[in-house]
Each structure stands twice: as C-alpha cells, then as structure tokens.
Design an enzyme around this catalytic site. Structure first.
Site, short mmCIF file in Angstrom:
data_model
loop_
_atom_site.label_atom_id
_atom_site.label_comp_id
_atom_site.label_asym_id
_atom_site.label_seq_id
_atom_site.Cartn_x
_atom_site.Cartn_y
_atom_site.Cartn_z
N ARG A 38 129.31 -3.39 8.97
CA ARG A 38 129.71 -2.08 8.42
C ARG A 38 129.92 -1.23 9.60
O ARG A 38 130.89 -0.40 9.62
CB ARG A 38 128.32 -1.51 7.45
CG ARG A 38 128.63 -0.23 7.08
CD ARG A 38 127.17 0.29 6.38
NE ARG A 38 126.64 0.99 7.41
CZ ARG A 38 126.25 2.15 7.33
NH1 ARG A 38 126.83 3.00 6.39
NH2 ARG A 38 125.76 2.97 8.39
N GLY A 62 127.82 12.84 2.16
CA GLY A 62 126.70 11.65 2.09
C GLY A 62 126.46 11.48 3.79
O GLY A 62 126.22 10.23 4.07
N GLU A 113 128.27 18.21 -4.80
CA GLU A 113 128.85 18.92 -6.10
C GLU A 113 128.63 20.49 -5.96
O GLU A 113 129.28 21.11 -6.61
CB GLU A 113 128.37 18.17 -7.27
CG GLU A 113 128.91 16.80 -7.64
CD GLU A 113 128.57 15.56 -6.68
OE1 GLU A 113 127.56 15.92 -5.93
OE2 GLU A 113 128.76 14.51 -6.99
N GLU A 127 130.35 6.90 3.57
CA GLU A 127 130.13 5.41 3.05
C GLU A 127 129.35 5.46 1.95
O GLU A 127 128.33 5.65 1.66
CB GLU A 127 129.38 4.79 4.40
CG GLU A 127 129.25 3.44 4.23
CD GLU A 127 128.17 2.79 3.44
OE1 GLU A 127 128.57 2.78 1.93
OE2 GLU A 127 127.13 2.43 3.63
N GLU A 136 125.97 2.57 -7.98
CA GLU A 136 125.55 4.02 -7.38
C GLU A 136 126.57 4.94 -7.78
O GLU A 136 125.99 6.25 -7.72
CB GLU A 136 125.21 3.97 -5.94
CG GLU A 136 124.37 2.95 -5.50
CD GLU A 136 124.19 2.79 -3.94
OE1 GLU A 136 124.25 4.11 -3.28
OE2 GLU A 136 123.74 1.94 -3.31
C1 LIG Z 1 125.17 4.61 1.81
S1 LIG Z 1 124.33 6.15 2.82
C2 LIG Z 1 125.42 6.19 3.87
C3 LIG Z 1 124.85 7.13 4.99
C4 LIG Z 1 125.58 7.49 6.40
N1 LIG Z 1 126.81 8.15 5.93
C5 LIG Z 1 125.98 6.07 7.15
O1 LIG Z 1 127.03 5.66 6.77
O2 LIG Z 1 125.01 5.67 7.69
C6 LIG Z 1 124.92 7.23 1.57
C7 LIG Z 1 124.29 8.85 1.85
O3 LIG Z 1 124.94 9.76 0.91
C8 LIG Z 1 123.84 10.64 0.38
N2 LIG Z 1 124.53 11.10 -0.86
C9 LIG Z 1 124.91 10.54 -2.06
N3 LIG Z 1 125.36 11.19 -3.06
C10 LIG Z 1 125.51 12.45 -2.49
C11 LIG Z 1 125.84 13.69 -2.90
N4 LIG Z 1 126.46 13.79 -4.23
N5 LIG Z 1 125.68 14.90 -2.05
C12 LIG Z 1 125.22 14.78 -0.91
N6 LIG Z 1 124.71 13.32 -0.45
C13 LIG Z 1 124.84 12.43 -1.16
C14 LIG Z 1 122.77 9.68 0.13
O4 LIG Z 1 121.54 10.64 0.00
C15 LIG Z 1 122.79 8.92 1.43
O5 LIG Z 1 121.85 9.35 2.55
#
Ligand SMILES: C[S@@+](CC[C@H](N)C(=O)[O-])C[C@H]1O[C@@H](n2cnc3c(N)ncnc32)[C@H](O)[C@@H]1O
Length: 366
Positions: A38, A62, A113, A127, A136
C-alpha cells in the site's frame, strides 16, 4: 445498534461509534502505515508523478496520520487540505509540524461532508478502500468531495478501481463446517444442563441460535491471505470504477453477470476469493507520467492488510478443467449499516457441455 435508520438516513453518532472510532487509534493507523505494498504504491504514485503536485492544491480525504498529505507537500504541492473526522487529526497536525510542512498542509478536523474549503483543488487523494474494495462505503465521501471541490481538470488519486473474483479451493470450508457443527452440539448440551440445573427449557431458542451460528460460520465472508495455487479458475472482473465519474448510485448496488472457466484438473471447488486493485493513471486530459498499480490479488510472497475475502460453498463441489461457472453477482449495503455488505450469488455450472441446475448463496461482509 445499526447506523442506518429504516428510512435509510445514517445516524452520524452511531456511525462514529461503530466505524470512525477505530481510526482514532495510532495502532490502527500503524497497521496501514506498515503495509508496504500500500505504502509503496501511494509513494510511487505521488513521487513518480510530481507534475500533478508541483504548485498545485491537493485535498486528502481522510488523512488519518497525515501521510498522504505530507507526501503531497514534499512532492511540491502549494497547498494541501488534510481532512480527518477523528481525533487522529491532532496527531496529523503534530506530524505535519514535526516535518516542517505547516505552511503547506492545513489539517482540518471534521467530516468531509460537513467541512468547507476556501478554494477548489487540483488533486483529490484518498485511501478509501475497504475489504473487497467497497466495504466501509468510504468512496461515498470521496465522491462527495470530488463533486464539491475538484477543479474541472482535476485528477483523482487513485483514478480507477476494480473488483475481482475467482473460484478457489480452501481447507477453511472443512474448518468452518466443523466449527458450526461444534457450536450446535455445544448448544444441545447447554439446553440439557440449563433444564437439569436451573429448571428452564431453552429448546425453543434452538432454531434462532442455529440460524445465528449458520450466518456466522457459513455465510460470513472471511479474511484470508490466499496463495495463487488456491485459485482454480480464470479470474473475473466484477466491477470497474472510474473515480472521476462514478456516482454513489453506481456503487450502491453492484451487479454483474460474469463467468469463469476451471483451469485445474479434478479440483475441489470450495468457494470464491474476492479482491481489488486500484490504478493511478491521472485523467485523459492530464495523464500520469508513470502509471502505478496497487493490487491486493493473491500473491506468493507478499500480502496486504486487505488480504482477500473468501466466500465458502457448503458443500464444496468436484470440478474438472474446462467446466464453466456462470455467475450472477449482486452486492448491496446491509439495511441497518451502510458500511457492511450483503452478497447474493447465483451460480450455474456447465460440466462436459451439460448445464447443471443453478445454486444460490447469500453472504455477509461484516
Ligand atoms: C483507510 S484510512 C487512511 C488514512 C491515511 N490517509 C493513510 O493512507 O494512511 C481512512 C481515514 O479516513 C477517515 N475518514 C473516513 N471517512 C471520512 C470522512 N467522511 N471525513 C473525514 N475523514 C474520514 C478515517 O477516520 C480514517 O482515518
């Protein structure tokens, strides 16, 4: 408690408790940051395509620990908005400052949002992928961000995604059946003991208990790191997504008519493996200089934290090289939690030119 009410509206409080809470922990972010496949894919996608970042505005949907926002800034972005719903935003800010990028990266704690940006952006990086790609449902948030904040000639990182499936053999089919039978057997002893020692007959609950255990052991897809040798037929593309144009309606229900030919002699067909890949290609107007792929396909020597999802068939079937599987695939969101999925499969098999009656299976991706 489900996060989606009967009218389909998501309860944000419950969604936060069920879904976001784990992302607030560093141990969970570390798990993702330690996934070399990744990390290498995103790192190479950014640094081998610096022309998409130099002097540009970027939105990281995110941001978690802030890693993608930090790389975007290091690749030369003028401004990076790093949006994170959880308290992880505080750690992201510390990390940004420790790497002396606070003049470029602005960490915004809030839900994508709900927040507002002061300008449109040239790149959206995220991601967002879950098990079997869409678990998810985070792509919804990326689509929402794109529709609100991406410039007309902007690019998506990743730009494309695909879901894959293939027939497999797996010893898990025996293990899960035995676990299920053990649980049912144990319930019978429990009913006897409760009657003997406490004077209450629990047998009226035998059917619901059996149904519950059946769902858990036999119908819930499993995380697994499959070896390529376990694949016994040709791989099928279930869904292709162009991240620049896809809508939430396109991904809410995934339906496909697909087929696979068995490639192994006299194999035990135990179910299906499901995985995904994403590509970083830029856009037609603004292509990548170096296209990068991130695949979670079964691999001999390396796996990702996503692994593959395994959908087991009880009982397994004996198949021969050249047999055809004709599959109607349908995946929709669980009614009371839009981040979990339900899969309905209908499979017909053509053996030695003869079409066998179809069988139907329901699975849950929990
Ligand atoms: C799979 S992790 C990826 C984290 C980081 N970008 C990385 O690649 O290591 C997804 C992140 O997105 C955040 N997230 C998911 N939906 C979101 C939203 N609608 N608004 C803000 N943050 C969000 C989650 O809390 C999480 O920390």
């Amino acid at each position: 408690m489900g996060s989606t009410a009967a009218n389909g509206v998501v309860d944000k409080g419950v969604d936060f408790a069920n879904y976001f809470c784990t992302y607030g922990f560093l141990y969970h972010q570390k798990e993702m940051l330690s996934d070399r496949i990744r990390m290498d894919a995103y790192y190479n996608a950014i640094f081998e395509n610096k022309h998409h970042f130099q002097g540009k505005t970027v939105l990281d949907v995110g941001t978690g620990s802030g890693i993608l926002a930090i790389w975007s800034a290091q690749a030369g972005a003028r401004k990076v908005y790093a949006v994170e719903a959880t308290k992880m935003a505080e750690h992201a800010l510390e990390l940004v400052k420790a790497n002396k990028l606070q003049n470029v990266v602005e960490v915004i704690e809030g839900s994508m949002e709900d927040i507002t940006l002061p300008e449109k952006v040239d790149v959206i990086i995220s991601e967002w992928m879950g098990y079997f790609l869409l678990r998810e449902s985070m792509l919804d948030s990326v689509i929402c961000a794109r529709d609100r904040w991406l410039n007309p000639n902007g690019v998506m990182y990743p730009s494309h995604a695909r879901m894959w499936m293939a027939p497999i053999r797996s010893g898990l089919v025996d293990q899960k059946l035995s676990d299920y039978q053990g649980a049912v057997q144990d319930w019978r002893s429990f009913v006897d003991e409760t009657k003997t020692f406490y004077g209450v007959d629990m047998s009226v609950l035998t059917n619901p208990f059996t149904e519950e255990q059946k769902k858990y052991y036999l119908q819930t897809s499993l995380w697994n790191n499959l070896h390529p040798d376990q694949i016994i037929g040709t791989s099928m593309v279930v869904k292709e997504i162009d991240c620049l144009t896809a809508t939430v309606d396109d991904i809410r229900n995934v339906q496909a008519s697909i087929s696979s030919s068995i490639t192994e002699e006299n194999a035990r067909f135990c179910g299906f493996g499901g995985w995904f890949d994403v590509h970083f290609r830029g856009s037609n107007k603004n292509p990548a200089e170096h296209e990068i792929e991130l695949t979670t396909a079964p691999s001999e020597d390396s796996g990702t934290h996503w692994g593959q999802q395994v959908f087991l068939l009880h009982p397994p079937l004996r198949v021969q090289r050249g047999d055809d599987l004709i599959l109607q695939f349908s995946m929709s969101r669980s009614k009371d939690n839009h981040r979990l999925m339900e899969v309905d499969l209908s499979c017909e098999m053509r053996q030695s030119g003869k079409l066998l009656p179809p069988f139907q299976k329901k699975f849950y991706i929990e």
